[in-house]
Scaffold this motif. Structure first.
Motif, short mmCIF file in Angstrom:
data_model
loop_
_atom_site.label_atom_id
_atom_site.label_comp_id
_atom_site.label_asym_id
_atom_site.label_seq_id
_atom_site.Cartn_x
_atom_site.Cartn_y
_atom_site.Cartn_z
N SER A 183 -6.04 -17.02 -55.74
CA SER A 183 -5.49 -16.63 -57.03
C SER A 183 -5.31 -17.90 -57.84
O SER A 183 -5.40 -19.00 -57.30
N THR A 184 -5.08 -17.72 -59.14
CA THR A 184 -4.88 -18.89 -59.97
C THR A 184 -3.66 -19.69 -59.49
O THR A 184 -3.69 -20.90 -59.44
N GLU A 185 -2.58 -18.99 -59.14
CA GLU A 185 -1.38 -19.69 -58.67
C GLU A 185 -1.64 -20.45 -57.38
O GLU A 185 -1.28 -21.61 -57.24
N ALA A 186 -2.26 -19.77 -56.41
CA ALA A 186 -2.36 -20.33 -55.06
C ALA A 186 -3.61 -21.18 -54.88
O ALA A 186 -3.68 -21.98 -53.96
N GLY A 187 -4.60 -21.05 -55.75
CA GLY A 187 -5.90 -21.63 -55.47
C GLY A 187 -6.55 -20.79 -54.38
O GLY A 187 -6.16 -19.65 -54.16
N ALA A 188 -7.53 -21.38 -53.67
CA ALA A 188 -8.18 -20.62 -52.61
C ALA A 188 -7.21 -20.47 -51.44
O ALA A 188 -6.45 -21.38 -51.14
N ILE A 189 -7.23 -19.30 -50.81
CA ILE A 189 -6.33 -19.04 -49.68
C ILE A 189 -7.13 -18.91 -48.38
O ILE A 189 -6.81 -19.54 -47.38
N ALA A 190 -8.15 -18.09 -48.42
CA ALA A 190 -8.90 -17.81 -47.19
C ALA A 190 -10.35 -17.47 -47.52
O ALA A 190 -10.69 -17.26 -48.67
N TRP A 191 -11.17 -17.40 -46.49
CA TRP A 191 -12.58 -17.07 -46.69
C TRP A 191 -13.06 -16.15 -45.58
O TRP A 191 -12.42 -16.02 -44.54
N ARG A 192 -14.18 -15.48 -45.82
CA ARG A 192 -14.87 -14.76 -44.75
C ARG A 192 -16.36 -14.80 -45.00
O ARG A 192 -16.81 -14.98 -46.14
N ASP A 193 -17.12 -14.64 -43.93
CA ASP A 193 -18.57 -14.76 -44.00
C ASP A 193 -19.19 -13.40 -43.70
O ASP A 193 -19.08 -12.90 -42.59
N ASN A 194 -19.82 -12.79 -44.70
CA ASN A 194 -20.39 -11.46 -44.52
C ASN A 194 -21.69 -11.47 -43.72
O ASN A 194 -22.27 -10.41 -43.49
N ASN A 195 -22.15 -12.67 -43.32
CA ASN A 195 -23.28 -12.71 -42.41
C ASN A 195 -22.83 -12.38 -40.99
O ASN A 195 -23.65 -12.23 -40.10
N THR A 196 -21.52 -12.28 -40.77
CA THR A 196 -20.98 -11.86 -39.48
C THR A 196 -20.31 -10.49 -39.66
O THR A 196 -20.13 -10.04 -40.78
N GLU A 197 -19.91 -9.88 -38.57
CA GLU A 197 -19.30 -8.55 -38.64
C GLU A 197 -17.82 -8.61 -39.01
O GLU A 197 -17.21 -7.61 -39.35
N CYS A 198 -17.24 -9.82 -38.90
CA CYS A 198 -15.79 -9.95 -39.00
C CYS A 198 -15.27 -9.64 -40.41
O CYS A 198 -15.69 -10.24 -41.38
N GLN A 199 -14.35 -8.69 -40.50
CA GLN A 199 -13.75 -8.32 -41.78
C GLN A 199 -12.51 -9.16 -42.10
O GLN A 199 -11.97 -9.09 -43.18
N HIS A 200 -12.05 -9.91 -41.09
CA HIS A 200 -10.82 -10.68 -41.26
C HIS A 200 -11.04 -11.92 -42.10
O HIS A 200 -12.13 -12.48 -42.13
N VAL B 252 -4.00 -24.35 -44.92
CA VAL B 252 -3.23 -23.21 -45.44
C VAL B 252 -2.65 -22.43 -44.26
O VAL B 252 -3.37 -22.11 -43.31
N THR B 253 -1.34 -22.15 -44.30
CA THR B 253 -0.74 -21.30 -43.26
C THR B 253 -0.18 -20.04 -43.91
O THR B 253 0.39 -20.09 -45.00
N VAL B 254 -0.38 -18.90 -43.24
CA VAL B 254 0.03 -17.63 -43.82
C VAL B 254 1.05 -16.93 -42.93
O VAL B 254 1.09 -17.14 -41.73
N SER B 255 1.88 -16.10 -43.56
CA SER B 255 2.81 -15.25 -42.82
C SER B 255 2.98 -13.96 -43.61
O SER B 255 2.55 -13.87 -44.76
N ALA B 256 3.62 -12.95 -42.99
CA ALA B 256 3.85 -11.70 -43.69
C ALA B 256 5.25 -11.21 -43.38
O ALA B 256 5.74 -11.39 -42.26
N ASP B 257 5.93 -10.60 -44.37
CA ASP B 257 7.26 -10.05 -44.11
C ASP B 257 7.14 -8.62 -43.59
O ASP B 257 6.03 -8.13 -43.34
N ALA B 258 8.28 -7.93 -43.42
CA ALA B 258 8.28 -6.60 -42.81
C ALA B 258 7.42 -5.62 -43.61
O ALA B 258 6.81 -4.71 -43.06
N GLU B 259 7.36 -5.82 -44.93
CA GLU B 259 6.60 -4.94 -45.81
C GLU B 259 5.09 -5.22 -45.75
O GLU B 259 4.30 -4.49 -46.32
N GLY B 260 4.74 -6.34 -45.08
CA GLY B 260 3.35 -6.74 -45.04
C GLY B 260 2.96 -7.66 -46.17
O GLY B 260 1.79 -7.94 -46.41
N ARG B 261 3.96 -8.16 -46.90
CA ARG B 261 3.70 -9.02 -48.06
C ARG B 261 3.27 -10.41 -47.61
O ARG B 261 3.96 -11.05 -46.83
N LEU B 262 2.13 -10.86 -48.09
CA LEU B 262 1.58 -12.15 -47.68
C LEU B 262 2.36 -13.30 -48.32
O LEU B 262 2.59 -13.32 -49.52
N ALA B 263 2.76 -14.28 -47.49
CA ALA B 263 3.35 -15.53 -47.99
C ALA B 263 2.52 -16.67 -47.44
O ALA B 263 1.92 -16.55 -46.38
#
Lengths: 593, 86
Positions: A283-300, A307-318
């Motif tokens: 996002s504009t605020e965060a810059g790039a956060i994560a990536w994925r490669d569609n040449n593989t099957e992985c949707q994650h 960059v380190t990520v976490s999520a609260d009880a609601e599933g909200r990404l921090a």
């Protein structure tokens, strides 16, 4: 070779090395980049104005303007568009404007126009730029670039990035992708004025010494005119609309950002462009956060290095990220499902009232605010609406007396056209509503909340009434009743069940949709009220929709059971449609007594 | 001007301009800025629809493409040029 941003002007590189290329296949050598940058920087140093807004179509001129501002110790502001009225609203954030758009002027504002044919900035032959810049040591530590995001409050929010922040992200991106883009031509379908286009069409190519296309690619066909292997900086809006009839290309690399690619779109891109896209989530605020490669099957999504990520009880990404200033945690409005072991995540959607339409983040409150500022608009609500091919915005308006007269005079379609023209200078094109409904009041729940599905129900596609489909006026509005139970009354509750045959000739199937007709939700609502009035003697007018759910589509030929229950005490009407024992739709309505 | 009407109807159908009739669109008015106020996604959608219906070819040169997509009248020129060639 990976240059830091601070050395892009001073590095001792061959002066004939190409920096960029034009669609006519002419190369722009480094000499020209340095000459133009140095000439513009000299001009900027003479100006007392500090904050310069950049409005460019051409990526090379964006690069020249950016580095001239940095060399002249000016601050850069990226409004992200070139619409005069929106620029006026953002005037507070800048003192002067640099642009390549010929007629762009704002009252009481210094505007410098740049063009590729301007002798002042592009002298026939001169090496002064190179010599004056290469001897300099640049300090960009006080320099910033300001981008804008549309916050959920509806006011565009400035997001200030220091050059140091951009530098860290640029170095990490270069480390990730430099190998993929070497020996290719970088070409983009997204504007260089937003963070993504600015980083990948301007900064990264200069950092990695890979020439970039100055011009924005708008159509798939244009990719075929590009000589040599292409690295494409693009978005789902473009990739979704590739033309499968065009010959295949072999792109070196595709990067997509701004929204998410379905596996079908990604697979089609792989077939037509020779490689599946890499995707960046950010996002504009965060810059790039994560990536994925569609040449593989992985949707994650895998977070970028650092960059380190976490999520609260609601599933909200921090997240914590080296691209953010101060090292504090940024809490987003994105809902995710974390994989704590692999440290990757799945994206599940947004949690607020902004949404993405074709990669543009649209703030619904902002659109409503603009609508409310128009003359004769007393109240406004905006909801997203899915058509066959895209998401659009639909507006519900309450008009004053004069507004109603104007609407009656013009008719809905031409009133909408006029409304769109009035909004054109104030909103992004994709944010301008395409459907319009005039109401006497916007329905709200008892708590004063506006319920999106209730508002969306107003726009369930009505069968086309245009003269070209003259048959529609003859088509029946109600289905054939195969059988019915007798109406039962228990206290104040009365019930009935009807078995309905949905013939293909029904009015509601005409044009909804041409190849795949389905029964619109509004028809199901309409029938429930109609049959309740007819068989249960309930009032025929809807006061409020308490809840409404459509679970499965109904198609011509279906045989459905409609169950109705009317409670006379509170005028509640409940309905359920079932098909083969499965619930198709259900709703709770309150009728006007 | 049958072709103008046909292209206007195609624009209305493709871009979901609900309730608008061909007569509401000025053949000379700009499609993408003033006038209908369409966006770049519309340009892509319209390009695909025109190719499907008329088998036209969109120029790989962007200034050419922009010229023809500027108004209904220019699009009609592109289509009739192509039909003349076929």
């Amino acid at each position: 070779m990976v240059l830091p941003l601070t050395e892009i002007l001073s590095a001792q590189l061959p002066l004939d090395a190409p920096v960029a290329w034009r669609p006519d296949n002419s190369r722009i050598p480094r000499r020209q980049f340095l000459d133009a940058t140095s000439a513009l920087a000299a001009r900027l140093r003479e100006c007392p104005e500090v904050r310069w807004a950049l409005c460019f179509e051409d990526a090379f001129l964006t690069a020249v303007a950016t580095f001239a501002c940095l060399a002249a110790q000016k601050q850069i502001v990226m409004p992200g568009h070139a619409q005069p009225e929106r620029l006026r609203e953002q005037r507070f954030f800048f003192d002067a404007l640099l642009t390549d758009i010929p007629l762009l002027e704002l009252e009481n504002l210094l505007v410098i126009h740049l063009s590729n044919h301007d002798a002042e900035f592009f002298p026939e032959d001169s090496f002064q730029g190179a010599s004056s810049l290469s001897s300099s040591v640049f300090d960009f530590s006080q320099s910033t670039v300001t981008f804008f995001t549309s916050g959920s409050t509806g006011i565009p929010k400035p997001n200030v990035k220091t050059i140091a922040q951009l530098e860290i992200e640029n170095q990490i991106q270069a480390a990730c992708w430099a190998g993929n883009i070497q020996n290719s031509c970088i070409t983009g379908t997204t504007s260089p004025l937003h963070l993504y286009g600015f980083q990948f069409r301007v900064l990264l190519p200069l950092t990695c010494g890979v020439p970039f296309n100055t011009e924005l690619v708008e159509y798939h066909e244009q990719l075929h005119a590009i000589p040599g292997p292409v690295s494409l900086v693009t978005s789902p809006a473009f990739l979704k609309r590739l033309d499968p009839k065009l010959p295949e290309l072999r792109a070196s690399f595709i990067l997509s950002a701004g929204g998410f690619l379905s596996s079908a779109v990604s697979e089609q891109a792989r077939q037509l462009l020779g490689i599946a896209p890499f995707e960046i989530f950010g996002s504009t605020e965060a810059g790039a956060i994560a990536w994925r490669d569609n040449n593989t099957e992985c949707q994650h999504w895998t977070p970028l290095p650092g960059v380190t990520v976490s999520a609260d009880a609601e599933g909200r990404l921090a997240l914590r990220s080296p691209f953010l200033s101060g090292g504090e945690e940024l809490v987003t409005d994105d809902k995710v499902q974390l994989d704590p072991v692999a440290k990757t995540f799945l994206l599940l959607g947004r949690l607020d009232r902004t949404l993405k339409i074709e990669e543009k983040r649209i703030s619904l409150p902002e659109v409503e605010k603009v609508l409310l500022s128009l003359p004769h608009v007393a109240d406004a609500a905006v909801v997203p609406f899915e058509t066959q091919t895209r998401t659009i915005l639909a507006a519900l308006l309450v008009l004053d007396e004069a507004g109603l007269q104007e609407h009656a005079l013009l008719g809905n379609a031409r009133y909408l056209l006029q409304l769109r023209q009035r909004l054109r200078t104030r909103l992004e094109p994709v944010a301008i509503p395409r459907r319009l409904k005039i109401l006497s009041a916007i329905p709200e729940s008892a708590q004063g909340k506006r319920h999106t599905p209730t508002l969306q129900a107003f726009f369930e596609t009505q069968p086309s009434q245009s003269p070209t489909s003259g048959l529609a006026t003859m088509a029946p509005k109600f289905p054939h009743i195969l059988s019915q139970t007798s109406a039962a009354k228990l206290g104040r509750e009365s019930t009935i069940q009807l078995s309905l045959q949905l013939g293909a000739e029904l009015l509601w199937f005409q044009g909804h949709f041409e190849k795949h007709p389905i029964l619109p939700g509004v028809a199901q609502l309409n029938w429930a009220i109609h049959y309740a009035q007819k068989f249960l003697s309930s009032p025929g007018k809807l006061l409020r929709i308490e809840s409404l759910k459509f679970k499965k589509p109904l198609v011509p030929g279906d045989l459905v059971i409609l169950a109705l229950r009317h409670t006379s005490e509170n005028q509640r009407l409940d309905f359920v449609y079932t098909l083969d024992g499965e619930t198709v739709s259900l709703g709770k309505l309150t009728l006007a007594p | 001007m049958k072709l103008h009407t046909e292209i206007k109807q195609l624009i209305i159908d493709t871009l979901n301009l609900e309730g608008l009739a061909p007569g509401d669109i000025d053949a000379e008015a700009p499609l993408f800025n003033e006038g209908l106020g369409l966006d770049s996604i519309d340009a892509l959608e319209l390009g695909l629809a025109l190719k499907k219906k008329y088998n036209i070819v969109i120029s790989s040169e962007s200034s050419e493409a922009r010229k023809y997509f500027s108004s209904v009248a220019r699009l009609a020129e592109l289509v009739s040029m192509h039909q003349g060639r076929a």
